[in-house]
Design a protein around this motif. Structure first.
Motif, PDB file in Angstrom:
ATOM      1  N   LYS A  27       0.884  -1.028   0.104  1.00  0.00           N
ATOM      2  CA  LYS A  27      -0.080   0.028  -0.105  1.00  0.00           C
ATOM      3  C   LYS A  27       0.868   1.336  -0.020  1.00  0.00           C
ATOM      4  N   PRO A  28       0.648   2.219  -1.033  1.00  0.00           N
ATOM      5  CA  PRO A  28       1.264   3.511  -0.706  1.00  0.00           C
ATOM      6  C   PRO A  28       1.167   4.115   0.457  1.00  0.00           C
ATOM      7  N   GLY A  29       2.400   4.931   0.741  1.00  0.00           N
ATOM      8  CA  GLY A  29       2.323   5.721   2.027  1.00  0.00           C
ATOM      9  C   GLY A  29       3.648   5.271   2.792  1.00  0.00           C
ATOM     10  N   LEU A  30       3.542   5.754   4.105  1.00  0.00           N
ATOM     11  CA  LEU A  30       4.828   5.459   5.041  1.00  0.00           C
ATOM     12  C   LEU A  30       4.791   4.049   5.599  1.00  0.00           C
ATOM     13  N   TRP A  31       5.534   3.293   5.673  1.00  0.00           N
ATOM     14  CA  TRP A  31       6.098   2.094   6.092  1.00  0.00           C
ATOM     15  C   TRP A  31       7.082   2.177   7.104  1.00  0.00           C
ATOM     16  N   SER A  49      12.011   3.982   8.538  1.00  0.00           N
ATOM     17  CA  SER A  49      10.866   4.068   7.893  1.00  0.00           C
ATOM     18  C   SER A  49      11.008   4.503   6.275  1.00  0.00           C
ATOM     19  N   ILE A  50      10.086   4.349   5.553  1.00  0.00           N
ATOM     20  CA  ILE A  50      10.114   4.790   3.980  1.00  0.00           C
ATOM     21  C   ILE A  50       8.785   5.172   3.589  1.00  0.00           C
ATOM     22  N   CYS A  51       8.893   6.094   2.850  1.00  0.00           N
ATOM     23  CA  CYS A  51       7.700   6.954   1.930  1.00  0.00           C
ATOM     24  C   CYS A  51       7.761   6.093   0.554  1.00  0.00           C
ATOM     25  N   ALA A 140      -0.323   7.841   5.858  1.00  0.00           N
ATOM     26  CA  ALA A 140       0.259   8.779   4.706  1.00  0.00           C
ATOM     27  C   ALA A 140       1.602   9.046   4.940  1.00  0.00           C
ATOM     28  N   CYS A 141       2.369   9.300   3.897  1.00  0.00           N
ATOM     29  CA  CYS A 141       3.882   9.958   4.188  1.00  0.00           C
ATOM     30  C   CYS A 141       3.733  11.252   4.850  1.00  0.00           C
ATOM     31  N   LYS A 142       4.722  11.602   5.631  1.00  0.00           N
ATOM     32  CA  LYS A 142       4.744  12.787   6.451  1.00  0.00           C
ATOM     33  C   LYS A 142       4.870  14.033   5.384  1.00  0.00           C
TER      34      LYS A 142
END
Length: 173
Positions: A27-31, A49-51, A140-142
């Motif tokens: 899923k796209p977003g922040l992992w 973490s990674i976007c 969501a990504c920051k």
């Protein structure tokens, strides 16, 4: 940097699938990833973490497939249900790495990966490495983050997309 390279190389057999529809779609977003390694038993699990977005996932798979073609004499992969299994034999200078990775997906929002690698002769004094990575989607990504922005356990941020394209200073190429 060596740890990051080894991390990527351990996971290549699980990530590098011949057809795009076979790779595990996250899923796209922040992992957030929690990593433990047999060589760092005295350290607590490391968090990073990674976007992530779909194009970055595809770019990582394309890059890893290309790397493997140049360094690996054997690459076996299997995709059954929610489990991706890979085995590889790759040459790094004088050392041969044999690796096996199993990634179990929990939908598109979490995964558990176990990777084992052995090196003969030892690479940088290392004869084997066992790594466990648990990843989970945290939202969501920051604000201000771009796909590829990765925050390492020490708090340092780098963009892996820039690293893959050789644009280490960031910005547009």
């Amino acid at each position: 940097m060596l740890r990051t390279l080894l991390f990527v190389l351990l996971l290549l057999p699980t990530l590098a699938h011949a057809q795009a529809q076979e790779y595990p779609r996250l899923k796209p977003g922040l992992w957030e990833m929690t990593t433990t390694n047999s060589r760092a038993k005295d350290r607590p699990p490391q968090k990073s973490s990674i976007c992530l977005d779909a194009s970055l996932q595809q770019q990582v798979i394309s890059m890893s497939t290309g790397m493997m073609q140049g360094m690996c004499s054997k690459v076996d992969k299997k995709y059954v249900g929610n489990t991706f299994t890979g085995e590889a034999t790759c040459k790094f200078g004088d050392s041969t790495m044999k690796s096996r990775s199993v990634m179990t997906m929990i939908g598109d929002t979490a995964y558990h990966t176990e990777a084992h690698a052995s090196f003969n002769p030892p690479m940088g004094g290392m004869t084997q490495s066992d790594t466990v990575i648990d990843g989970r989607h945290v939202g969501a990504c920051k604000p201000g983050q771009q796909p590829g922005d990765m925050t390492m356990p020490n708090g340092q941020t780098m963009n892996i997309r820039n690293m893959m394209t050789g644009n280490l200073m960031g910005g547009k190429k």
